[in-house]
Design a protein around this motif. Sequence first.
Motif, PDB file in Angstrom:
ATOM      1  N   THR A  26       9.971  45.543  14.388  1.00 22.04           N
ATOM      2  CA  THR A  26       9.589  46.755  15.101  1.00 22.04           C
ATOM      3  C   THR A  26       8.079  46.936  15.058  1.00 22.04           C
ATOM      4  O   THR A  26       7.387  46.385  14.209  1.00 22.04           O
ATOM      5  CB  THR A  26      10.261  47.990  14.470  1.00 22.04           C
ATOM      6  N   HIS A  27       7.583  47.730  15.977  1.00 18.94           N
ATOM      7  CA  HIS A  27       6.142  47.973  16.033  1.00 18.94           C
ATOM      8  C   HIS A  27       5.654  48.801  14.852  1.00 18.94           C
ATOM      9  O   HIS A  27       4.481  48.760  14.523  1.00 18.94           O
ATOM     10  CB  HIS A  27       5.783  48.662  17.346  1.00 18.94           C
ATOM     11  N   SER A  28       6.534  49.553  14.205  1.00 19.92           N
ATOM     12  CA  SER A  28       6.101  50.370  13.068  1.00 19.92           C
ATOM     13  C   SER A  28       5.749  49.510  11.853  1.00 19.92           C
ATOM     14  O   SER A  28       5.066  49.965  10.955  1.00 19.92           O
ATOM     15  CB  SER A  28       7.180  51.380  12.701  1.00 19.92           C
ATOM     16  N   LEU A  29       6.210  48.270  11.839  1.00 17.90           N
ATOM     17  CA  LEU A  29       5.876  47.372  10.726  1.00 17.90           C
ATOM     18  C   LEU A  29       4.609  46.563  10.982  1.00 17.90           C
ATOM     19  O   LEU A  29       4.181  45.816  10.120  1.00 17.90           O
ATOM     20  CB  LEU A  29       7.036  46.414  10.464  1.00 17.90           C
ATOM     21  N   ALA A  30       4.020  46.706  12.158  1.00 14.05           N
ATOM     22  CA  ALA A  30       2.841  45.918  12.493  1.00 14.05           C
ATOM     23  C   ALA A  30       1.653  46.260  11.601  1.00 14.05           C
ATOM     24  O   ALA A  30       0.921  45.371  11.168  1.00 14.05           O
ATOM     25  CB  ALA A  30       2.478  46.113  13.960  1.00 14.05           C
ATOM     26  N   VAL A  31       1.454  47.536  11.307  1.00 14.99           N
ATOM     27  CA  VAL A  31       0.312  47.946  10.483  1.00 14.99           C
ATOM     28  C   VAL A  31       0.455  47.450   9.039  1.00 14.99           C
ATOM     29  O   VAL A  31      -0.465  46.830   8.510  1.00 14.99           O
ATOM     30  CB  VAL A  31       0.103  49.477  10.557  1.00 14.99           C
ATOM     31  N   PRO A  32       1.616  47.669   8.364  1.00 17.23           N
ATOM     32  CA  PRO A  32       1.728  47.144   7.001  1.00 17.23           C
ATOM     33  C   PRO A  32       1.654  45.619   6.936  1.00 17.23           C
ATOM     34  O   PRO A  32       1.076  45.068   6.000  1.00 17.23           O
ATOM     35  CB  PRO A  32       3.096  47.633   6.522  1.00 17.23           C
ATOM     36  N   LEU A  33       2.202  44.940   7.934  1.00 18.64           N
ATOM     37  CA  LEU A  33       2.142  43.482   7.936  1.00 18.64           C
ATOM     38  C   LEU A  33       0.709  42.992   8.103  1.00 18.64           C
ATOM     39  O   LEU A  33       0.270  42.067   7.411  1.00 18.64           O
ATOM     40  CB  LEU A  33       3.034  42.912   9.042  1.00 18.64           C
ATOM     41  N   ALA A  34      -0.043  43.630   8.990  1.00 16.30           N
ATOM     42  CA  ALA A  34      -1.444  43.248   9.175  1.00 16.30           C
ATOM     43  C   ALA A  34      -2.252  43.521   7.912  1.00 16.30           C
ATOM     44  O   ALA A  34      -3.110  42.710   7.527  1.00 16.30           O
ATOM     45  CB  ALA A  34      -2.037  43.998  10.360  1.00 16.30           C
ATOM     46  N   ALA A  35      -1.978  44.635   7.249  1.00 16.86           N
ATOM     47  CA  ALA A  35      -2.679  44.949   5.994  1.00 16.86           C
ATOM     48  C   ALA A  35      -2.321  43.926   4.919  1.00 16.86           C
ATOM     49  O   ALA A  35      -3.188  43.490   4.153  1.00 16.86           O
ATOM     50  CB  ALA A  35      -2.330  46.352   5.529  1.00 16.86           C
ATOM     51  N   LEU A  36      -1.068  43.534   4.866  1.00 18.11           N
ATOM     52  CA  LEU A  36      -0.632  42.544   3.877  1.00 18.11           C
ATOM     53  C   LEU A  36      -1.274  41.186   4.144  1.00 18.11           C
ATOM     54  O   LEU A  36      -1.686  40.495   3.213  1.00 18.11           O
ATOM     55  CB  LEU A  36       0.896  42.439   3.900  1.00 18.11           C
ATOM     56  N   LEU A  37      -1.363  40.799   5.415  1.00 15.83           N
ATOM     57  CA  LEU A  37      -1.988  39.524   5.762  1.00 15.83           C
ATOM     58  C   LEU A  37      -3.488  39.528   5.492  1.00 15.83           C
ATOM     59  O   LEU A  37      -4.077  38.476   5.244  1.00 15.83           O
ATOM     60  CB  LEU A  37      -1.731  39.192   7.230  1.00 15.83           C
ATOM     61  N   GLY A  38      -4.109  40.690   5.533  1.00 10.85           N
ATOM     62  CA  GLY A  38      -5.546  40.770   5.293  1.00 10.85           C
ATOM     63  C   GLY A  38      -5.940  40.677   3.831  1.00 10.85           C
ATOM     64  O   GLY A  38      -7.093  40.387   3.525  1.00 10.85           O
ATOM     65  N   ILE A  39      -4.999  40.902   2.912  1.00  7.45           N
ATOM     66  CA  ILE A  39      -5.345  40.904   1.480  1.00  7.45           C
ATOM     67  C   ILE A  39      -5.887  39.552   1.008  1.00  7.45           C
ATOM     68  O   ILE A  39      -6.937  39.506   0.375  1.00  7.45           O
ATOM     69  CB  ILE A  39      -4.158  41.384   0.622  1.00  7.45           C
TER      70      ILE A  39
END
Length: 115
Positions: free
Chosen positions: A2-15
């Motif tokens: 879902t699109h609501s998981l896009a922000v946490p996934l992007a933050a997780l990938l940026g770590i």
Amino acid sequence: MTHSLAVPLAALLGIPVYLNTDGSLPLVATLMDGGMGAGPALAFLVTGAGTSIGAISGMLVIAHARVVALTIGLLFAGAVLLGWMHRYGSKERHRLVADSAKLLAKSGQKAPGTW
């Protein structure tokens, strides 16, 4: 997904990613050209600039693992909150941020406040 998981996934990938000021805007502009939204892009920028695998390793040498985990957790939570706030803001602001990032990337200029 879902699109609501896009922000946490992007933050997780940026770590684990190391982003310096010269390469971060062109990278995010390319990701946004490929379809990434402004909220996830902001979360990716915040966590990418805030820490990396090298920085985490260095922190573990001088601080307890709980302190490092707290630091990374707060950075992640702040990036997700900021990304969601930006994502669900006005559509005009999204367009302006995306256009600004593209213009800065194409002109070769650095973002305000960078060296």
